[in-house]
Scaffold this active site. Structure first.
Site, PDB file in Angstrom:
ATOM      1  N   PRO A  24       0.913  -1.320   0.032  1.00  0.00           N
ATOM      2  CA  PRO A  24      -0.117   0.063  -0.019  1.00  0.00           C
ATOM      3  C   PRO A  24       1.110   1.431   0.290  1.00  0.00           C
ATOM      4  O   PRO A  24       1.595   1.488   0.427  1.00  0.00           O
ATOM      5  CB  PRO A  24      -0.693  -0.239   1.266  1.00  0.00           C
ATOM      6  N   CYS A  25      -0.049   1.818  -0.462  1.00  0.00           N
ATOM      7  CA  CYS A  25       0.980   3.559  -1.033  1.00  0.00           C
ATOM      8  C   CYS A  25       0.773   4.370  -0.066  1.00  0.00           C
ATOM      9  O   CYS A  25       0.944   5.964   0.041  1.00  0.00           O
ATOM     10  CB  CYS A  25       1.391   3.726  -2.353  1.00  0.00           C
ATOM     11  N   GLN A  26      -0.257   4.960   0.618  1.00  0.00           N
ATOM     12  CA  GLN A  26      -1.233   5.023   1.427  1.00  0.00           C
ATOM     13  C   GLN A  26      -0.259   6.855   2.471  1.00  0.00           C
ATOM     14  O   GLN A  26      -0.705   7.716   2.575  1.00  0.00           O
ATOM     15  CB  GLN A  26      -2.440   4.844   1.726  1.00  0.00           C
TER      16      GLN A  26
END
Length: 283
Positions: free
Chosen positions: A86-88
């Site tokens: 995940p890049c959030q």
């Protein structure tokens, strides 16, 4: 010496999404087996199965054990494990909370990959021959660089040689400015060279369908709203030059405005609602 694959490929996709890595192999004409995936989102898994003709089920990487991935017979198969975590918590579009081990962030799930690889080594198992990481370029920003280095160091301890580089989609025939960091890790050494970018010859207009049902056209009210808000208050949401800016999750709520050009390369006037509507229908 450059690493070469000379065995049948079994693909394992952690944080699989809808299977972009599998689709890439397919588009390259590479034969492979959809061997395992790990994806938490049930809707993403449903899409994956529809796209790829598979029958996987949602799984949480925190509940996964190395034995679940079934890496065996490495003398017969080349296992490629991908992990687009995940890049959030890294992206400038998010809160940038980072990916520190034990930090409790979604991007910190990267370290679940380390846990699995460590389980493999401690249990006397077989590591995948190739690991492929993909994430936003902020993965090695000033804020995250030390954690990124720590991750690379850990991979080196496990026996991997690592090669990473930022690549923009515009260099590979995609009219969208989308810069992503890719890292290829090869077990036991072996060299790797990233492909060189090519000159972009495809523009947004080349991707438009020639005929579209009337129900998909913007209403005059919608166009007026775009002209009054996005075109005057959010200039960064207007795309011109035939190349799309980076698409984000926010675009589902705040659509990007695309400037269209005529055959002579002149920008279509945005001062007239009727003009835009006519132009959209005639494009």
């Amino acid at each position: 010496m450059e690493f070469k694959i000379n065995k049948p490929i079994r693909l394992i996709e952690l944080f699989a999404g809808i299977g972009a890595q599998a689709k890439a192999l397919e588009m390259l004409g590479v034969k492979f087996e959809h061997y395992r995936i790990c994806e938490f989102d049930k809707y993403a898994v449903a899409s994956y199965n529809t796209i790829h003709g598979t029958h996987f089920h949602p799984t949480d990487i925190r509940d996964l054990r190395w034995s679940d991935l079934g890496v065996t017979d490495t003398d017969k198969y080349c296992y490629i494990l991908t992990y687009s975590f995940p890049c959030q918590d890294l992206s400038v579009a998010g809160k940038q909370r980072g990916m520190t081990k034990g930090g409790g962030t979604r991007s910190g799930l990267l370290w679940e990959v380390e846990r699995l690889l460590t389980e493999c080594v401690n249990g006397g198992g077989y590591l995948p021959a190739v690991l492929i990481m993909e994430n936003v370029k902020q993965v090695h920003s000033e804020k995250n660089i030390e954690v990124f280095k720590a991750w690379i160091n850990r991979l080196e301890e496990l026996g991997y040689s690592n090669y990473w580089q930022d690549l923009n989609a515009t260099g590979f025939e995609i009219p969208q400015n989308r810069i992503r960091c890719f890292m290829v890790s090869i077990l036991g050494g072996g060299g790797y060279k990233f492909p060189k970018p090519k000159e972009l010859t495809v523009k947004l207009k080349d991707l438009l369908e020639p005929e579209v049902d009337e129900k998909y056209y913007l209403s005059e009210k919608q166009i007026r709203s775009i002209m009054q808000s996005a075109f005057t208050q959010r200039r960064n949401a207007i795309v011109g030059g035939g190349v799309m800016r980076t698409l984000t999750a926010h675009d589902s709520k705040e659509p990007t405005c695309v400037v269209l050009y005529d055959a002579e390369g002149e920008e279509v006037s945005t001062s007239s609602t009727d003009g835009i509507m006519s132009r959209l229908k005639n494009e």
